[in-house]
Design a protein around this motif. Sequence first.
Motif, PDB file in Angstrom:
ATOM      1  N   LEU A   1       0.799  -1.222   0.000  1.00 39.84           N
ATOM      2  CA  LEU A   1       0.000   0.000   0.000  1.00 39.84           C
ATOM      3  C   LEU A   1       0.834   1.275   0.000  1.00 39.84           C
ATOM      4  O   LEU A   1       0.309   2.362   0.218  1.00 39.84           O
ATOM      5  N   GLY A   2       2.117   1.135  -0.218  1.00 36.53           N
ATOM      6  CA  GLY A   2       2.972   2.304  -0.385  1.00 36.53           C
ATOM      7  C   GLY A   2       3.353   3.037   0.891  1.00 36.53           C
ATOM      8  O   GLY A   2       3.818   4.177   0.824  1.00 36.53           O
ATOM      9  N   GLU A   3       3.176   2.412   2.039  1.00 37.40           N
ATOM     10  CA  GLU A   3       3.594   3.060   3.281  1.00 37.40           C
ATOM     11  C   GLU A   3       5.110   2.981   3.429  1.00 37.40           C
ATOM     12  O   GLU A   3       5.755   2.092   2.882  1.00 37.40           O
ATOM     13  N   SER A   4       5.655   3.889   4.189  1.00 37.38           N
ATOM     14  CA  SER A   4       7.095   3.954   4.405  1.00 37.38           C
ATOM     15  C   SER A   4       7.604   2.662   5.052  1.00 37.38           C
ATOM     16  O   SER A   4       7.003   2.143   5.982  1.00 37.38           O
ATOM     17  N   ALA A   5       8.722   2.182   4.533  1.00 41.02           N
ATOM     18  CA  ALA A   5       9.367   0.984   5.085  1.00 41.02           C
ATOM     19  C   ALA A   5      10.763   1.342   5.580  1.00 41.02           C
ATOM     20  O   ALA A   5      11.743   0.677   5.267  1.00 41.02           O
ATOM     21  N   SER A   6      10.847   2.386   6.371  1.00 40.39           N
ATOM     22  CA  SER A   6      12.148   2.827   6.864  1.00 40.39           C
ATOM     23  C   SER A   6      12.745   1.798   7.816  1.00 40.39           C
ATOM     24  O   SER A   6      12.049   0.953   8.379  1.00 40.39           O
ATOM     25  N   VAL A   7      14.039   1.898   7.993  1.00 38.26           N
ATOM     26  CA  VAL A   7      14.747   0.997   8.898  1.00 38.26           C
ATOM     27  C   VAL A   7      14.174   1.116  10.307  1.00 38.26           C
ATOM     28  O   VAL A   7      13.979   0.110  11.007  1.00 38.26           O
ATOM     29  N   ALA A   8      13.861   2.312  10.732  1.00 42.02           N
ATOM     30  CA  ALA A   8      13.305   2.515  12.077  1.00 42.02           C
ATOM     31  C   ALA A   8      11.955   1.820  12.226  1.00 42.02           C
ATOM     32  O   ALA A   8      11.697   1.160  13.238  1.00 42.02           O
ATOM     33  N   ARG A   9      11.088   1.934  11.238  1.00 34.89           N
ATOM     34  CA  ARG A   9       9.766   1.284  11.313  1.00 34.89           C
ATOM     35  C   ARG A   9       9.893  -0.233  11.332  1.00 34.89           C
ATOM     36  O   ARG A   9       9.232  -0.909  12.118  1.00 34.89           O
ATOM     37  N   VAL A  10      10.743  -0.765  10.476  1.00 32.34           N
ATOM     38  CA  VAL A  10      10.949  -2.211  10.446  1.00 32.34           C
ATOM     39  C   VAL A  10      11.562  -2.677  11.767  1.00 32.34           C
ATOM     40  O   VAL A  10      11.169  -3.713  12.323  1.00 32.34           O
ATOM     41  N   GLY A  11      12.480  -1.905  12.306  1.00 33.13           N
ATOM     42  CA  GLY A  11      13.079  -2.234  13.600  1.00 33.13           C
ATOM     43  C   GLY A  11      12.043  -2.270  14.709  1.00 33.13           C
ATOM     44  O   GLY A  11      12.057  -3.171  15.565  1.00 33.13           O
ATOM     45  N   CYS A  12      11.144  -1.326  14.702  1.00 38.71           N
ATOM     46  CA  CYS A  12      10.078  -1.307  15.713  1.00 38.71           C
ATOM     47  C   CYS A  12       9.157  -2.513  15.569  1.00 38.71           C
ATOM     48  O   CYS A  12       8.731  -3.102  16.566  1.00 38.71           O
ATOM     49  N   LEU A  13       8.856  -2.896  14.336  1.00 38.22           N
ATOM     50  CA  LEU A  13       8.044  -4.093  14.124  1.00 38.22           C
ATOM     51  C   LEU A  13       8.760  -5.339  14.630  1.00 38.22           C
ATOM     52  O   LEU A  13       8.135  -6.237  15.209  1.00 38.22           O
ATOM     53  N   LEU A  14      10.066  -5.397  14.435  1.00 39.80           N
ATOM     54  CA  LEU A  14      10.840  -6.530  14.959  1.00 39.80           C
ATOM     55  C   LEU A  14      10.764  -6.588  16.476  1.00 39.80           C
ATOM     56  O   LEU A  14      10.703  -7.679  17.064  1.00 39.80           O
ATOM     57  N   LEU A  15      10.761  -5.433  17.124  1.00 31.29           N
ATOM     58  CA  LEU A  15      10.614  -5.405  18.580  1.00 31.29           C
ATOM     59  C   LEU A  15       9.263  -5.975  19.007  1.00 31.29           C
ATOM     60  O   LEU A  15       9.172  -6.696  20.012  1.00 31.29           O
ATOM     61  N   VAL A  16       8.216  -5.669  18.256  1.00 31.45           N
ATOM     62  CA  VAL A  16       6.895  -6.223  18.562  1.00 31.45           C
ATOM     63  C   VAL A  16       6.929  -7.742  18.416  1.00 31.45           C
ATOM     64  O   VAL A  16       6.424  -8.482  19.274  1.00 31.45           O
ATOM     65  N   VAL A  17       7.550  -8.227  17.343  1.00 33.18           N
ATOM     66  CA  VAL A  17       7.651  -9.674  17.114  1.00 33.18           C
ATOM     67  C   VAL A  17       8.415 -10.339  18.256  1.00 33.18           C
ATOM     68  O   VAL A  17       7.987 -11.377  18.779  1.00 33.18           O
ATOM     69  N   VAL A  18       9.520  -9.737  18.674  1.00 34.45           N
ATOM     70  CA  VAL A  18      10.286 -10.290  19.793  1.00 34.45           C
ATOM     71  C   VAL A  18       9.425 -10.343  21.057  1.00 34.45           C
ATOM     72  O   VAL A  18       9.437 -11.334  21.799  1.00 34.45           O
ATOM     73  N   GLY A  19       8.641  -9.308  21.308  1.00 31.64           N
ATOM     74  CA  GLY A  19       7.747  -9.298  22.466  1.00 31.64           C
ATOM     75  C   GLY A  19       6.699 -10.388  22.399  1.00 31.64           C
ATOM     76  O   GLY A  19       6.433 -11.067  23.396  1.00 31.64           O
ATOM     77  N   VAL A  20       6.104 -10.579  21.227  1.00 31.32           N
ATOM     78  CA  VAL A  20       5.082 -11.619  21.056  1.00 31.32           C
ATOM     79  C   VAL A  20       5.700 -13.007  21.247  1.00 31.32           C
ATOM     80  O   VAL A  20       5.137 -13.859  21.940  1.00 31.32           O
ATOM     81  N   VAL A  21       6.850 -13.233  20.657  1.00 35.95           N
ATOM     82  CA  VAL A  21       7.522 -14.523  20.825  1.00 35.95           C
ATOM     83  C   VAL A  21       7.885 -14.737  22.299  1.00 35.95           C
ATOM     84  O   VAL A  21       7.704 -15.829  22.849  1.00 35.95           O
ATOM     85  N   GLY A  22       8.333 -13.682  22.954  1.00 25.20           N
ATOM     86  CA  GLY A  22       8.646 -13.771  24.374  1.00 25.20           C
ATOM     87  C   GLY A  22       7.444 -14.160  25.212  1.00 25.20           C
ATOM     88  O   GLY A  22       7.550 -14.966  26.146  1.00 25.20           O
ATOM     89  N   LEU A  23       6.289 -13.605  24.887  1.00 24.00           N
ATOM     90  CA  LEU A  23       5.067 -13.967  25.612  1.00 24.00           C
ATOM     91  C   LEU A  23       4.735 -15.448  25.445  1.00 24.00           C
ATOM     92  O   LEU A  23       4.300 -16.110  26.389  1.00 24.00           O
ATOM     93  N   LYS A  24       4.966 -15.970  24.251  1.00 20.20           N
ATOM     94  CA  LYS A  24       4.715 -17.394  24.020  1.00 20.20           C
ATOM     95  C   LYS A  24       5.739 -18.258  24.759  1.00 20.20           C
ATOM     96  O   LYS A  24       5.385 -19.220  25.435  1.00 20.20           O
ATOM     97  N   VAL A  25       6.993 -17.882  24.672  1.00 17.99           N
ATOM     98  CA  VAL A  25       8.071 -18.676  25.279  1.00 17.99           C
ATOM     99  C   VAL A  25       7.929 -18.706  26.807  1.00 17.99           C
ATOM    100  O   VAL A  25       8.101 -19.746  27.433  1.00 17.99           O
ATOM    101  N   PHE A  26       7.596 -17.581  27.393  1.00 17.74           N
ATOM    102  CA  PHE A  26       7.520 -17.484  28.853  1.00 17.74           C
ATOM    103  C   PHE A  26       6.106 -17.690  29.395  1.00 17.74           C
ATOM    104  O   PHE A  26       5.825 -17.366  30.534  1.00 17.74           O
ATOM    105  N   HIS A  27       5.229 -18.238  28.556  1.00 14.63           N
ATOM    106  CA  HIS A  27       3.837 -18.508  28.947  1.00 14.63           C
ATOM    107  C   HIS A  27       3.799 -19.549  30.047  1.00 14.63           C
ATOM    108  O   HIS A  27       4.381 -20.539  30.086  1.00 14.63           O
TER     109      HIS A  27
END
Length: 104
Positions: free
Chosen positions: A78-104
Amino acid sequence: MAWVVLVISGLLETVWAIALERSHGFSRLVPSATFVVALVLSMGGLGYALRSIPIGTGYAVWVGIGAVGTALVGMAALGESASVARVGCLLLVVVGVVGLKVFH
């Protein structure tokens, strides 16, 4: 099984979010119908998964999958910005979600 349903429900959250945007305020039939169906399935799946997954973990994982998926579709299609900072922030969300599963 609950975790599989939860992941699918999170992916359906991405579907309904994109369909909501594409519906242009519910003025287009197909995206509006897609929104309703995906929303009902997503919420139903979340409800099912929360029978055996704690609410804090389940809801955070569901929202995380939906948020990351929606942002990735926005960037890729959809043409939204894919800056390094935005992708990095999304990776942080993924790490948090995986952490919630691992430490469940």
